[in-house]
Design an enzyme around this catalytic site. Structure first.
Site, PDB file in Angstrom:
ATOM      1  N   LYS A  30      -2.768  -8.858 -31.622  1.00  0.00           N
ATOM      2  CA  LYS A  30      -2.673  -9.292 -29.766  1.00  0.00           C
ATOM      3  C   LYS A  30      -2.368 -10.581 -29.527  1.00  0.00           C
ATOM      4  O   LYS A  30      -2.758 -11.586 -30.041  1.00  0.00           O
ATOM      5  CB  LYS A  30      -3.598  -8.715 -28.641  1.00  0.00           C
ATOM      6  CG  LYS A  30      -3.610  -6.787 -28.977  1.00  0.00           C
ATOM      7  CD  LYS A  30      -5.093  -7.455 -27.801  1.00  0.00           C
ATOM      8  CE  LYS A  30      -5.249  -5.953 -27.380  1.00  0.00           C
ATOM      9  NZ  LYS A  30      -6.530  -5.932 -26.371  1.00  0.00           N
ATOM     10  N   ASN A  64     -11.844   7.253 -34.185  1.00  0.00           N
ATOM     11  CA  ASN A  64     -10.950   6.150 -33.307  1.00  0.00           C
ATOM     12  C   ASN A  64      -9.650   5.674 -33.656  1.00  0.00           C
ATOM     13  O   ASN A  64      -9.028   5.478 -35.343  1.00  0.00           O
ATOM     14  CB  ASN A  64     -11.434   4.895 -33.132  1.00  0.00           C
ATOM     15  CG  ASN A  64     -11.065   4.151 -32.201  1.00  0.00           C
ATOM     16  OD1 ASN A  64      -9.764   3.667 -32.004  1.00  0.00           O
ATOM     17  ND2 ASN A  64     -12.326   3.913 -31.443  1.00  0.00           N
ATOM     18  N   HIS A  88     -17.664  10.167 -23.606  1.00  0.00           N
ATOM     19  CA  HIS A  88     -17.284   9.826 -24.147  1.00  0.00           C
ATOM     20  C   HIS A  88     -18.554   8.239 -25.315  1.00  0.00           C
ATOM     21  O   HIS A  88     -18.693   7.512 -24.679  1.00  0.00           O
ATOM     22  CB  HIS A  88     -16.007   9.549 -25.258  1.00  0.00           C
ATOM     23  CG  HIS A  88     -15.402   7.907 -24.336  1.00  0.00           C
ATOM     24  ND1 HIS A  88     -15.388   7.926 -23.415  1.00  0.00           N
ATOM     25  CD2 HIS A  88     -15.555   7.098 -25.487  1.00  0.00           C
ATOM     26  CE1 HIS A  88     -14.833   6.437 -23.280  1.00  0.00           C
ATOM     27  NE2 HIS A  88     -15.028   6.164 -24.912  1.00  0.00           N
ATOM     28  N   CYS A 141     -47.277  -1.534 -35.750  1.00  0.00           N
ATOM     29  CA  CYS A 141     -45.541  -1.463 -35.475  1.00  0.00           C
ATOM     30  C   CYS A 141     -45.643  -1.824 -34.144  1.00  0.00           C
ATOM     31  O   CYS A 141     -46.720  -1.412 -33.555  1.00  0.00           O
ATOM     32  CB  CYS A 141     -45.558   0.087 -35.561  1.00  0.00           C
ATOM     33  SG  CYS A 141     -43.667   0.064 -34.016  1.00  0.00           S
ATOM     34  N   GLU A 165     -25.314 -17.859 -20.648  1.00  0.00           N
ATOM     35  CA  GLU A 165     -25.431 -17.347 -21.552  1.00  0.00           C
ATOM     36  C   GLU A 165     -24.580 -16.916 -22.453  1.00  0.00           C
ATOM     37  O   GLU A 165     -25.540 -17.205 -23.824  1.00  0.00           O
ATOM     38  CB  GLU A 165     -25.217 -15.217 -20.483  1.00  0.00           C
ATOM     39  CG  GLU A 165     -26.240 -14.815 -19.716  1.00  0.00           C
ATOM     40  CD  GLU A 165     -26.113 -15.090 -18.613  1.00  0.00           C
ATOM     41  OE1 GLU A 165     -25.123 -15.614 -18.278  1.00  0.00           O
ATOM     42  OE2 GLU A 165     -26.722 -14.911 -17.252  1.00  0.00           O
TER      43      GLU A 165
END
Ligand SMILES: [Zn+2]
Ligand SMILES: [Zn+2]
Ligand SMILES: [Zn+2]
Length: 333
Positions: free
Chosen positions: A22, A76, A166, A196, A309
Site C-alpha cells: 500500500k 482468502n 465468516h 496441566c 498498551e
C-alpha cells in the site's frame, strides 16, 4: 511473495506483505465501514467472486462453486501468506527472514448474509466448528506448516471488513509469540507440578464459582482471573486435550451450545458489541505440547487499545472479571 521477518531485538516475527503493498494514498482511501449485502462476495450466487472452494457442506448434491451450499471454505482473495513455493529461510547480516509460506482461508459460515453466529442454531454453529476441524486436519499434512490460527472478527471495530458471517484461518510456518507465551507458561507449570495449568484453573474456578458464567457437561465458560479486556471470556473443555481437532464429537456439540448461549448473553448485556473469537490449540509438532490445553477465547471490543498498551504490553481492564461474570450470568436467555 509475502515475507516473514524477525525483529533482531525481540525475536518477534512479522509478515511483510508484498502483494498487498500500500502507498500512503491507499490508507487514506480505506473504508471506514464494512461491505454490505449489495457488494457481498460471500452471498449465494456470487461464488465466482471468491477463489474456488476447498471445502463445502452441501446436502442437496449441488455442484462445487455454485449455490446450494450451507457452508463454504475458500482461500482468502488477498492472502497474508501464500501456499505455493518452498520454505526458504535465510539470513542477511544479523537479520532473519523466510518466505511467507502458509495458508489464509475464509470460512463462510452460512449462506444467510444476516445470520450472525449468535443467531445460528446449535447445529449450524457445530457445522462451523466441523469446518475448523476439517481444515486443520487437512493442512496438518503440509510439513512446512507448524501452527494454525482460527479466528473470527465480528464488527468493523473488531477488524471485520465484510458483514457476511465468516471466520478466518491462517496456517503459519512458525509458532506465533502469543501462542508461545501460553505454551511456555503451561510447560513451566507442568514441570513444577506435573499437572496441566488449565486443568488446575478449571478445578479451582468451578469450586470457587465467582468467575464461572455458565457450564455444561463438557465445557465451562468463565471470566479469566486476569483478563486483558472487559468481559473477556474463555471456553475451556473440562477434559484435558492439547488439540482442538482431536476433541470428541460430544465436546464440540457442547461447545456449540455454550457458544450460542454465551454470545447471546454478551449481545444482550453489551448491546451486540464487536468481538474477536480465537481458537487456541497446540502447534502441529506431535507429542511436544501435550501439557497444553486447547480453548476458545472471546474478547468483546469495548475499549480501544492505545499507547499505554502498545508501549508496555500491559492492559488496563476497567471491569473486574468477578463483576463481568456476575453481569453475564444474570442475563436471562
Ligand atoms: Zn453476504
Ligand atoms: Zn489440561
Ligand atoms: Zn489462550
Amino acid at each position: 511473495m509475502p515475507e516473514l521477518r524477525r525483529d533482531p531485538v525481540t525475536g518477534r516475527w512479522v509478515i511483510i506483505s508484498t502483494d498487498r503493498q500500500k502507498r500512503p494514498n491507499d490508507f487514506r482511501l480505506e473504508r471506514t465501514t464494512t461491505i454490505g449485502r449489495e457488494l457481498c462476495p460471500f452471498c449465494p450466487g456470487r461464488e465466482s467472486m471468491t477463489p474456488p472452494e476447498v471445502l463445502s457442506s452441501r446436502q442437496n448434491g449441488s455442484a462445487p462453486n455454485a449455490p446450494g451450499w450451507e457452508l463454504r471454505v475458500v482461500p482468502n482473495k488477498f492472502p497474508a501468506l501464500q501456499v505455493e513455493g518452498t520454505l526458504d529461510r535465510e539470513g542477511e547480516g544479523l537479520f532473519d527472514r523466510m518466505n511467507g509460506i502458509g495458508a489464509h482461508e475464509v470460512i463462510i459460515e452460512t449462506p444467510d448474509h444476516d445470520r450472525q453466529l449468535a443467531l445460528m442454531s446449535e447445529a449450524e454453529i457445530e457445522r462451523v466448528l466441523w469446518a475448523y476441524r476439517e481444515r486443520i486436519l487437512d493442512l496438518k499434512k503440509d510439513f512446512r506448516l507448524k501452527h494454525i490460527l482460527l479466528f473470527k472478527n465480528y464488527g468493523y471495530a473488531a477488524g471485520a471488513t465484510l458483514d457476511h458471517p465468516h471466520s478466518q484461518l491462517i496456517a503459519l510456518p512458525i509458532v506465533p509469540d502469543f501462542v508461545r507465551e501460553e505454551l511456555d507458561g503451561a510447560r513451566r507449570h507442568f514441570e513444577v507440578k506435573e499437572r496441566c495449568v488449565f486443568c488446575d484453573i478449571i478445578h479451582q474456578e468451578i469450586a470457587d464459582g465467582r468467575r464461572v458464567i455458565q457450564e455444561n457437561a463438557d465445557i465451562v465458560a468463565l471470566a479469566p482471573y486476569a483478563p486483558r479486556f472487559a468481559f473477556e471470556t474463555w471456553f475451556l473443555p473440562k477434559q484435558h486435550g492439547a488439540r482442538f481437532e482431536e476433541a470428541q464429537r460430544h465436546v464440540t456439540e457442547s461447545l456449540a451450545r455454550l457458544l450460542k448461549a454465551m454470545l447471546q448473553r454478551i449481545d444482550r448485556a453489551l448491546e451486540t458489541p464487536p468481538y474477536n473469537l480465537i481458537v487456541h490449540t497446540a502447534p502441529f509438532v506431535e507429542g511436544l505440547h501435550d501439557h497444553y490445553h486447547w480453548h476458545v477465547e472471546v474478547m468483546p471490543k469495548l475499549t480501544r487499545v492505545a499507547g499505554f498498551e502498545w508501549g508496555t504490553g500491559f492492559y488496563i481492564n476497567p471491569t473486574p472479571p468477578e463483576e463481568a461474570a456476575k453481569v453475564l450470568r444474570s442475563v436471562r436467555l
